[in-house]
Design a protein around this motif. Structure first.
Motif, short mmCIF file in Angstrom:
data_model
loop_
_atom_site.label_atom_id
_atom_site.label_comp_id
_atom_site.label_asym_id
_atom_site.label_seq_id
_atom_site.Cartn_x
_atom_site.Cartn_y
_atom_site.Cartn_z
N THR A 29 0.80 -1.10 -0.03
CA THR A 29 0.03 0.15 0.08
C THR A 29 0.91 1.34 0.12
N LEU A 30 1.98 0.99 0.87
CA LEU A 30 2.79 2.40 0.74
C LEU A 30 3.54 2.53 -0.47
N TYR A 31 3.95 1.33 -0.94
CA TYR A 31 4.80 1.13 -2.14
C TYR A 31 4.09 1.80 -3.21
N GLY A 32 2.69 1.43 -3.31
CA GLY A 32 1.84 1.95 -4.46
C GLY A 32 1.80 3.74 -4.43
N TRP A 40 9.25 6.24 -6.10
CA TRP A 40 9.73 5.02 -6.25
C TRP A 40 9.27 4.29 -7.45
N ARG A 41 10.18 3.26 -8.13
CA ARG A 41 9.76 2.60 -9.46
C ARG A 41 10.01 1.27 -9.30
N PHE A 54 12.45 -6.38 2.03
CA PHE A 54 11.63 -5.85 0.91
C PHE A 54 12.55 -4.70 0.57
N SER A 55 13.03 -4.58 -0.67
CA SER A 55 14.14 -3.28 -1.17
C SER A 55 13.51 -2.42 -2.25
N VAL A 56 13.46 -1.27 -1.92
CA VAL A 56 12.83 -0.35 -2.87
C VAL A 56 13.96 0.49 -3.48
#
Length: 113
Positions: A29-32, A40-41, A54-56
């Motif tokens: 949810t945060l990633y989206g 972030w991509r 979990f790497s961003v």
């Protein structure tokens, strides 16, 4: 013909630490939201023996901007979850994933010109 020695049982494969559905839901949810803002991509997930990561990434070929780590062995100490910055500095650690992720949600708040 001689009797063959019994074949020993194969040891259990080492269990891996992984994120459960609830944890992945909170992280994604945060990633989206961060993808929608253009911050972030890409992401990667690693499930190892003693931790899950979990790497961003901002770009696919770069080092991760942030790592969200789960280390069950730290349950009784600092906390299972941690957010680690690009330079390896722990930005936040704790027992509650939502509280730990708040350090990244601050990046969504921008001043209005």
């Amino acid at each position: 013909m001689t009797a063959q020695p019994p074949i020993p049982f194969a040891p259990h494969p080492a269990e891996q630490v992984s994120f459960d559905r609830r944890e992945l839901g909170a992280i994604l949810t945060l990633y989206g939201r961060m993808v929608a803002c253009g911050e972030w991509r890409d992401y990667g997930i690693s499930c190892l023996r003693d931790l899950a990561v979990f790497s961003v990434f901002r770009r696919t070929a770069e080092n991760p901007l942030y790592r969200i780590e789960k280390r069950p062995r730290l349950r009784g100490k600092q906390g299972i979850y941690a957010v680690v910055g690009m330079d390896g500095q722990v930005l936040r650690r704790g027992h509650d994933l939502a509280a730990v992720l708040r350090v990244l949600e601050r990046k969504l708040i921008r001043p209005v010109d």
